[in-house]
Design a protein around this motif. Structure first.
Motif, PDB file in Angstrom:
ATOM      1  N   THR A  51      -1.086   4.180   6.952  1.00  0.00           N
ATOM      2  CA  THR A  51      -0.789   3.240   8.037  1.00  0.00           C
ATOM      3  C   THR A  51      -1.647   1.998   7.852  1.00  0.00           C
ATOM      4  N   SER A  54      -2.831  -4.592   8.035  1.00  0.00           N
ATOM      5  CA  SER A  54      -3.348  -5.771   7.329  1.00  0.00           C
ATOM      6  C   SER A  54      -2.244  -6.476   6.557  1.00  0.00           C
ATOM      7  N   SER A  73     -10.708   4.789   0.282  1.00  0.00           N
ATOM      8  CA  SER A  73      -9.469   5.568   0.340  1.00  0.00           C
ATOM      9  C   SER A  73      -9.285   6.394  -0.931  1.00  0.00           C
TER      10      SER A  73
END
Ligand SMILES: Cc1cc2nc3c(=O)[nH]c(=O)nc-3n(C[C@H](O)[C@H](O)[C@H](O)COP(=O)(O)O)c2cc1C
Length: 174
Positions: A51, A54, A73
């Motif tokens: 999700t 940006s 991430s």
């Protein structure tokens, strides 16, 4: 050009080490955005979905978009230069899906209606729009990786967008 007085500089431009992260987040949260789930596949073929709000348009000619991914991430490698990904722009009914892809998990795609495009990228059913892209270039910027993508295909559906404002999901109101 406006010249700031010493007191304005002190009040409005604190030294970087003095910046209050919470206050900065609150300020940035005054910018209403749409909500996307960016999808891809790892080199091993595992589906990736994140999700992200940006996302932004960047250029029409050539057709470029951008978004940024936290360096922490586990999916970072899936967005190396030249790799395929898709930006799924969510409709107002997809807030639960947005939350599902906003938490680290080994099986984010559990129960999610999707199909692969020709490049093997999962496209989410029911999204308001999608942009199928290849990574044009990336650049580390602070604690995020700026990802610029070249749009290769796109499609839209009728519907109302999911919005994100001041830390919560919202709908358009007349
Ligand atoms: C509305 C919303 C927007 C978000 N935007 C971003 C974003 O633009 N970039 C990012 O790295 N994480 C963003 N996040 C957080 C990620 O979705 C979350 O960290 C997710 O677990 C990342 O997936 P990963 O753990 O598989 O990397 C956002 C979360 C929400 C709820």
């Amino acid at each position: 050009m406006t010249t700031l007085t010493a007191s304005q500089r002190t009040n409005e431009m604190p030294a970087p080490e003095a910046i209050d992260g919470r206050a900065l987040r609150d300020t940035l949260g005054r910018f209403a955005t749409g909500v996307t789930i960016v999808t891809a596949r790892t080199e091993d073929g595992a589906p990736v979905g994140i999700t992200a709000n940006s996302f932004s348009s960047l250029s029409l000619d050539p057709p470029l978009i951008l978004w940024s991914l936290a360096l922490k991430s586990p999916s970072l490698a899936a967005f190396a230069e030249g790799r395929a990904f898709a930006v799924n722009i969510l409709g107002h009914h997809q807030d639960a899906l947005a939350m599902q892809f906003a938490r680290p998990s080994d099986d984010k795609f559990e129960g999610v209606a999707q199909r692969d495009n020709a490049a093997g990228v999962p496209l989410l059913e029911g999204a308001l729009a999608r942009l199928e892209c290849r990574v044009e270039f990336t650049r580390v910027a602070g604690d995020h990786l700026l990802i610029v993508g070249r749009v290769q295909a796109f499609a839209t559906e009728e519907g109302e967008p999911l919005l994100f404002y001041q830390g919560g999901f919202q709908r358009l109101s007349a």
